[in-house]
Design a protein around this motif. Sequence first.
Motif, PDB file in Angstrom:
ATOM      1  N   GLU A 135      65.112 -22.972 -10.243  1.00 33.33           N
ATOM      2  CA  GLU A 135      66.568 -22.933 -10.094  1.00 33.33           C
ATOM      3  C   GLU A 135      67.046 -21.518  -9.802  1.00 33.33           C
ATOM      4  N   LEU A 176      66.257 -20.927  -6.147  1.00 35.69           N
ATOM      5  CA  LEU A 176      67.162 -21.678  -5.281  1.00 35.69           C
ATOM      6  C   LEU A 176      68.554 -21.052  -5.256  1.00 35.69           C
ATOM      7  N   TYR A 177      68.955 -20.468  -6.375  1.00 36.83           N
ATOM      8  CA  TYR A 177      70.301 -19.882  -6.465  1.00 36.83           C
ATOM      9  C   TYR A 177      70.487 -18.752  -5.447  1.00 36.83           C
ATOM     10  N   GLU A 199      70.903 -21.148   2.255  1.00 35.57           N
ATOM     11  CA  GLU A 199      70.468 -22.298   3.061  1.00 35.57           C
ATOM     12  C   GLU A 199      71.042 -22.273   4.473  1.00 35.57           C
ATOM     13  N   TYR A 217      61.125 -24.283  -0.668  1.00 34.42           N
ATOM     14  CA  TYR A 217      62.264 -24.147  -1.576  1.00 34.42           C
ATOM     15  C   TYR A 217      63.571 -24.133  -0.785  1.00 34.42           C
ATOM     16  N   TYR A 218      63.555 -23.478   0.371  1.00 33.05           N
ATOM     17  CA  TYR A 218      64.724 -23.460   1.261  1.00 33.05           C
ATOM     18  C   TYR A 218      65.119 -24.886   1.639  1.00 33.05           C
ATOM     19  N   LYS A 221      66.702 -26.964  -1.149  1.00 35.86           N
ATOM     20  CA  LYS A 221      68.130 -26.695  -1.307  1.00 35.86           C
ATOM     21  C   LYS A 221      68.945 -27.402  -0.227  1.00 35.86           C
ATOM     22  N   LYS A 222      68.430 -27.424   1.013  1.00 34.34           N
ATOM     23  CA  LYS A 222      69.141 -28.107   2.090  1.00 34.34           C
ATOM     24  C   LYS A 222      69.197 -29.614   1.829  1.00 34.34           C
ATOM     25  N   ARG A 276      68.989 -31.095  -0.999  1.00 35.55           N
ATOM     26  CA  ARG A 276      69.840 -31.324  -2.172  1.00 35.55           C
ATOM     27  C   ARG A 276      71.309 -31.448  -1.753  1.00 35.55           C
ATOM     28  N   GLN A 277      71.738 -30.625  -0.793  1.00 29.51           N
ATOM     29  CA  GLN A 277      73.113 -30.703  -0.313  1.00 29.51           C
ATOM     30  C   GLN A 277      73.391 -32.060   0.352  1.00 29.51           C
TER      31      GLN A 277
END
Length: 492
Positions: free
Chosen positions: A11, A14-15, A19, A32-33, A36-37, A39-40
Amino acid sequence: MCDTKKNRGLEEILYVIDENGPVPEQEPMRQYYFIKKARQYVEQQEKQAGRPLSAHVTTFGCQMNARDSEKLAGILSEVGYIEEPDEKKADFVIFNTCTVRENANQRLYGRLGQLGRAKRQNPDMKIALCGCMMQELEVVEKLKKSYPFVDLIFGTHNLYKFAELLSTSQESGRMVIDIWKDTDKIVEEIPSERKYPFKSGVNIMFGCNNFCSYCIVPYVRGRERSREPADIIREIDRLAADGVVEIMLLGQNVNSYGKNLAHPISFAKLLTEIEKIDGIQRIRFMTSHPKDLSKELITVMGQSKKICRHLHLPIQSGSTRILEKMNRRYTKEQYLDLVESIRRAVPDISLTTDIIVGFPGETEEDFQETLDVVRKVRYDAAFTFQYSKRTGTPAAVMEEQVPPEVVKERFERLLTEVQSISAEACKIHTGSIQEVLVESVNEHDASLVTGRMSNNLLVHFPGDTSLIGTLIPVRLKECRGFYYIGEAVENG
């Protein structure tokens, strides 16, 4: 569940990832990038649906696949999906496939047909396919033609790219296919979600170099690639810190671990290092190829306090002539000598095996050689298979294919022999006290819990959920074929 310490660390990473910025080139930051994408995208879909999105992972095949599925589940969890037990109700369904036997392919097509009907009811459902079956060109062509509703297809070599492929699929709105013929890459630090909090599989290598003539695995899993020992030790350290007490080291042939590393190390030496890790109380491993089981490994097993008293050592056939046709690279006599060496070093070892009946050219005399090995070794259990052609393997085009009715008759004779010997072998522990790792509440009687001994036999005894994940002494009161009824022993 996932290692919570690791999740907090992820986390934090990711913070700080942008992205909307350039895609990182190095792994695992690149993945990881894309986590995050993705997740959006899931958050947007949840707002539209007015509810959380769910996912279901179905695993076909071996323990290697099961471990791969934990990584898939870990990525799906990080992206924001919650688990859904019913695949037909899930918003994202992924089948991690097996192709060792051709009937596995037919099972998948049947399941896909049912899932296609579910997707017509829920057009927003996403369907992904991965694993060994996807490494076959003709399979992918059939999927493209007959199952166009599948959203994502990838194979065994690029599983670590799941987050990236998921993100691509989400954005494209079309079928995404990414199959690699082979790879030499091993990417560490990919999220994973364990099925059990107290035990875990750990990949130590990938692929296979053996090319047994009946087996498709080297063609779909690729050549052997060993993980660096430091990466393995670091993973197990984290597992131990998270409460794991038992690990299963996984590879198509763990005995050949380390040969292809820049600084080679033997499997026996790796085991010695793993044994030093505090918190890990049991070490299992599979699968062991007889041709690579060294004297050094036997010595380490004999001296170890943590390596479980169980060894799965596939014989496949007791006939040296058939073993040569199978390209197994050992003889019946060498196998029996190996068993004798193991039993001298580890007298209480439990031996299990795999046996194929009806391999091309197998005569009654060859089959009798197999029965002879079964009687001499006296396996605690044997996984027996009727030979069936596997397209793409040398054995599939061999002459002298054994008639199905002959294979079936021999198989039934073998099964009778194996079951009789195994039942006798299991009885010898009656009355003894054994250390048992409690794994679950019994499926059929909630007043009992089910645990596993070091030798891999199951024990059912009175207990409750508070015992799950603990190692406790149990007296074995009654043997019922291939499991025991027992009772916990007070104060050890």
